[in-house]
Design an enzyme around this catalytic site. Structure first.
Site, mmCIF file in Angstrom:
data_model
loop_
_atom_site.group_PDB
_atom_site.id
_atom_site.type_symbol
_atom_site.label_atom_id
_atom_site.label_comp_id
_atom_site.label_asym_id
_atom_site.label_seq_id
_atom_site.Cartn_x
_atom_site.Cartn_y
_atom_site.Cartn_z
ATOM 1 C CB SER A 77 -0.925 0.001 1.211
ATOM 2 O OG SER A 77 -1.770 -1.122 1.133
ATOM 3 C CG HIS B 54 -12.686 1.033 2.753
ATOM 4 N ND1 HIS B 54 -11.930 0.084 2.082
ATOM 5 C CD2 HIS B 54 -12.149 1.130 3.987
ATOM 6 C CE1 HIS B 54 -10.982 -0.344 2.866
ATOM 7 N NE2 HIS B 54 -11.084 0.275 4.053
ATOM 8 C CB CYS C 263 -10.030 2.050 -0.001
ATOM 9 S SG CYS C 263 -11.168 1.219 -1.120
#
Lengths: 379, 649
Positions: free
Chosen positions: B328, B371, B384
């Site tokens: 991420s 989300h 997300c």
């Protein structure tokens, strides 16, 4: 010619004998010996010990011996020739049986104060005997085969004894000196032609014998010949001596590197620098000028021996003087050829210069005979 | 009776003068020959022989240069040359070498291999040359030998210089180590300098020592000595001093580096701290580490095996050499690529139901329930995945790959350390070239969240964070100055990215670690002037099967260590005026927010406060725990010198 035939009255007597000596020869000998002292001082790194001082003492002794021998009439020495020869042969046999081993060869007898090398003595006594022989031999018999054979045997006998030691260098010198004397005595040239032919054949045989059961020379002698023929094959082994010697000599240049400045000898690159290779040091430190000066001294010694030999009417005197001169010539010629890489390394010192007692003493005694011949020449 | 002819009239007698002159003539010719030969050698060839004589007597001995020292940015010593003692024996003085060695071995420990080597050397070398019996001898043993000197003829202690690293493990990966030149080293160098042929001459083997070898080594001096026939030195003729190696000053802060190493201890992890303004690397930590001094001395087989068999790989320099899927932490790249391309603006939203169908495959968000409606800020804050699948498919892999390179991923940074990794920012062309296959949309989806082919080293991640923080092409700089000459700064040119977009991304990163709902909220910095922006990352090292997903993804703690996720965190601070960027990777550490973010925060604070930060910088709830941790790390600090070194001083 018996001693009665000498014009005894015309020869000087008492101390007047000194005046009639071959003084130029004496001075030349002192000069060459002094050159030797200088070089021995130099190779010791600027020290009178361990070589220069004993050498001077020996030269003093040698000079005394020369004077004593010079004062004794020449005919006495002629009469002593046979005895001297037999004595020398006996010494050679003795050294063969009881001699001190040095450098892989039985060469000397230790007398305590010096080492006597019988082969050195032999060189002179052989010449004396041959001179006496041809003095005794009626002239017309000189070239008769039987009368040629006798001196040949007299030469071969000590030569073989010396070869047995083994000392190839000295035995060749004995042969050359003996042969030279026979030549001077007037033996017909055909004999020499035959001998030279035979020697060439022998050399061929020697080389062919290598590696066979009947090998005529020791391995180390073959190796010396090999390295002489091509020193570069073994630059750090046996060829080392010749290579380093040539470098030292060549690097001397015209003027040399200066007294005590020779790097090759100073730094031990030169082998045997106080004995066999002393000329190299001289040539390195004093250059071409120094080398030729010594060579000139030697040549002059020969010239003054020749003067003595041709001035006397006595056949023994002439022959013995010329024989001794020939010996002397062979001495320095072989040594110099060796250090210049023109001859194999054989253990022959430089006369009057190299450190060594017996060689110098014997030479001085021999020159004593030359002086005696000069003083007592028939006038 | 016939009267006897006088002998003087005989034929033989007449021949005598003639033959004497003939023989004399021959002798004269020979003497002339000798003189000619002498002239040839001493006049014509004199120069040649003179040269040979000089070669004979003159030996050139090298004087090894003193190796340059290595300092940290504040002048603390990192690599130095300290005296080392060795015991040598001179054969000609020793008389009975074996007896002396036996006596010596009763006094001090001797290595049998070394003794055997010494014996061989002694057989070959001249008797007056010293041969080393024992190297790197302690001061205690040296004094034992000195006291017993009369019983040990020919044995003498000698002092030399050897490389020493007083910071031990801390700089092992950056600086590397030196060792004696090996045949292999020589074979790699074209036309090696003669100084390298000195036995046991030390050269850099890895790391900075190897990369800056030429500067550190300096130039060897030489002395001309006169030697005799056996090689003994008689006198020195002249000497030409060499040039000592250049001193290097690193950009690293040794204290911060030490803290980072200590903070990472116990994990297989790496951390990089970069100065956002200059690109100076303040710390490049990789744990576990090793003691480089062991290699200088010649590491024992057992020690070496212990290092190679450790599953945490202490010899690997994970900070620049290790590459990991950035996970991420890559999302900023995808976001910026999409924003720059104009396919999305910060306010645009994407609906996240927990998964996105790409082609025939379903790509999941890490949050099963999804989300909901997500904009840029929320997508980074909550990390997300679906938002990024969506925008990545719109912008395309090539633009994402370009953006990654712009931000310093997938490009090799030129710093003088060993095996600096290229990383990988794949695009369509790369896949065609490397795999011979077409790029698939699924690959884009994977790449968008830093998975799949994407690989980055902690160094690259730190550079990325610094570039996002400053908007400039910050390039890392490890060596600050060589021999006092300042090296070019790595401040870099502006990246030319839209400043509004950059601001939005930075703002989102700020909320990651400052918004209550941010993934790194628990690792925030309270101190107002040092607020931190960051991004967590958790990169999978395994595929999650459909069956597992259905049954519920197995928690990291329940997996064997080597199958757990890598934990990553990148950050910069202070938020409004970025000073430092930090990247932390904890191999198989689990979640980025739990395993990597606290480490990065602690290191960041240490850097910002230039020392131990006050507890007020930490969230109130954590202060007790942090206090404990600080105390522990303080206690962990290795002593600057080890007991045996102290003895020597």
């Amino acid at each position: 010619m018996s001693y009665l035939e000498y014009a005894v009255k015309s020869t000087p007597s008492g101390f007047r004998k000194f005046l009639y000596m071959n003084w130029p020869l004496t001075l030349l000998l002192i000069s060459t010996a002094s050159a030797g002292f200088l070089m021995l001082y130099s190779v010791a790194g600027g020290s009178w010990t361990p070589w220069a001082e004993p050498q001077m003492e020996r030269f003093g002794l040698g000079l005394t011996v020369m004077f004593i021998i010079a004062l004794v009439p020449i005919w006495f020495w002629r009469n002593m020739s046979v005895l001297a020869y037999l004595g020398s042969v006996a010494l050679l046999v003795f050294v063969e049986l009881f001699g001190t081993i040095g450098m892989g060869a039985q060469r000397w007898i230790d007398l305590g104060f010096m080492r006597l090398q019988p082969s050195e003595v032999m060189k002179v006594t052989l010449v004396m005997l041959l001179a006496a022989y041809y003095d005794w031999l009626p002239s017309h018999k000189t070239s008769r085969p039987l009368w040629v054979l006798i001196p040949v045997v007299l030469i071969i006998l000590p030569t073989l004894l010396v070869l047995k030691q083994p000392d190839l260098g000295t035995s060749i010198l004995l042969l050359a000196a003996g042969g030279g004397l026979m030549f001077l005595a007037g033996v017909h040239w055909a004999y020499f032609a035959a001998v030279i032919a035979a020697v060439v054949g022998l050399i061929a045989a020697v080389f062919n014998s290598r590696g066979t059961d009947w090998q005529l020379l020791k391995d180390y002698q073959f190796r010396r010949i090999d390295t002489f023929l091509d020193p570069s094959t073994d630059p750090l082994g046996a060829g080392y001596h010749i290579t380093q010697s040539k470098i030292a000599l060549g690097s001397g240049g015209w003027n040399g590197r200066g007294f005590m400045q020779g790097t090759q000898s100073r730094l031990n690159f030169l082998p045997e620098k106080h004995t066999d290779f002393i000329f190299t040091t001289l040539a390195e430190e004093f250059g071409f000028v120094g080398g030729t000066t010594l060579l000139t001294l030697y040549a002059l010694i020969l010239v003054f021996c020749m003067v003595t030999a041709l001035a006397t009417k006595d056949r023994f005197s002439s022959l013995v003087t010329l024989g001794i001169a020939l010996n002397f010539f062979l001495f320095f010629a072989v040594n110099m050829s060796m250090v210049m890489g023109m001859a194999p390394v054989v253990g022959v010192p430089l006369p009057m210069v190299s450190y060594g007692g017996s060689a110098m003493l014997v030479l001085m005694a021999a020159f004593g005979i030359v002086q005696s011949a000069h003083i007592h020449r028939p006038r | 009776m016939k009267q006897r002819k006088p002998k003087s009239e005989g034929l033989a007698y007449k021949r005598l003068p003639r033959r004497a002159l003939l023989l004399g003539g021959l002798q004269a010719v020979f003497i002339g020959g000798l003189a000619a030969r002498m002239r040839f050698m001493q006049v014509e060839q004199a120069d040649e022989y003179r040269l040979l004589a000089e070669e004979n007597r003159i030996n050139i001995r090298l004087i090894p240069p003193t190796r340059g020292r290595i300092y940290d940015r504040n002048g603390q010593i990192i690599g130095q040359n300290s005296p080392s003692y060795r015991i040598v024996i001179v054969r000609e003085d020793a008389d009975d070498v074996e007896k002396v060695i036996a006596k010596l071995s009763e006094l001090i420990p001797l290595n049998e291999d070394e003794i055997e080597r010494a014996r061989t050397e002694m057989r070959r070398s001249a008797p007056f040359l010293p041969v080393t019996l024992a190297d790197q001898v302690t001061w205690e043993d040296i004094s034992k030998v000195a006291v017993n000197a009369p019983a040990l003829p020919g044995v003498t202690p000698e002092v030399g210089l050897t490389r020493q690293y007083p910071r031990y493990e801390d700089f092992a990966h950056i600086v590397g180590y030196v060792g004696p030149v090996s045949d292999y080293d020589l074979s790699k160098i074209e036309d090696p300098e003669p100084v390298l042929r000195i036995p046991r001459f030390q050269i850099g083997k890895v790391g900075l020592e190897a990369k800056q070898e030429i500067e550190l080594r300096g130039k060897a001096g030489a002395k001309r000595v006169e030697v005799n026939a056996t090689g003994r030195v008689m006198r020195e003729l002249d000497r030409q001093e060499g040039q000592p190696g250049a001193d290097l000053q690193l950009s690293i802060d040794a204290d911060l580096q030490q803290y980072a190493q200590a903070r990472l201890a116990g994990e297989s992890a790496a951390a990089v701290v970069i100065d956002c303004e200059t690109g100076d690397l303040r710390a490049v930590a990789s744990a576990p580490s090793f003691d480089p001094n062991l290699f200088v001395r010649g590491i024992s087989v057992a020690d070496y095996r212990a290092l190679t068999e450790d599953k945490y790989r202490p010899l690997a320099n994970k900070s620049v050499q290790g590459t990991y899927p950035p996970g991420s932490t890559f999302k900023m790249v995808t976001a910026l690529a999409a924003l720059e391309a104009g396919v999305v603006s910060p306010g645009n939203t994407v609906y996240c139901p927990g998964h996105l169908k790409v082609g025939s495959r379903r790509f999941h968000c890490w949050k099963r329930g999804g989300h909901g409606t997500v904009d840029l800020n929320l997508s980074l804050k909550r990390s997300c995945d679906v938002y990024y699948y969506d925008v990545a498919l719109r912008v395309g892999i090539d633009k994402i790959s370009d953006m990654a390179r712009t931000l310093g991923l997938g490009v090799k940074h030129d710093i003088p350390m060993s095996a600096v990794a290229d990383g990988l920012a794949p695009n369509q062309e790369w896949k065609r070239r490397a795999h011979g296959q077409e790029w698939l949309v699924g690959d884009t989806a994977n790449a968008s969240i830093g998975q799949g082919f994407m690989l980055a080293s902690p160094l690259q991640l730190a550079v990325m964070a610094a570039r996002i923080a400053t908007g400039r092409a910050v390039t890392p700089r490890l060596v600050r100055s060589i021999d006092g000459v300042e090296q070019p700064s790595g401040a870099g040119e502006p990246l030319g990215l839209n400043s509004y977009n950059m601001e939005q991304v930075r703002k989102a990163m700020f909320s990651v670690s400052n918004d209550r709902r941010g993934t790194a909220y628990r690792s925030r910095i309270i101190a107002d002037e040092f607020r931190m922006a960051g991004k967590t990352g958790t990169s999978q090292v395994r595929n999650i099967t459909k069956a597992e997903r259905a049954a519920g993804v197995i928690r990291n703690e329940d997996l064997p260590w080597e199958r757990r996720d890598h934990a990553l965190f990148v950050c910069f601070a202070p938020y409004d005026n970025p000073k430092y960027a930090v990247a932390v990777v904890v191999e198989h550490g689990g979640g980025g927010s739990t395993a990597a973010a606290p480490v990065a925060r602690d290191i960041m604070l240490q850097a910002l406060y230039d020392g131990t930060p006050p507890l007020e910088a930490y969230p109130v709830a954590d202060r007790e725990r942090i206090k404990e941790q600080q105390k522990r790390l303080e206690g962990d600090k290795r002593p600057k010198a080890r007991p045996d070194e102290k003895d020597r001083a």
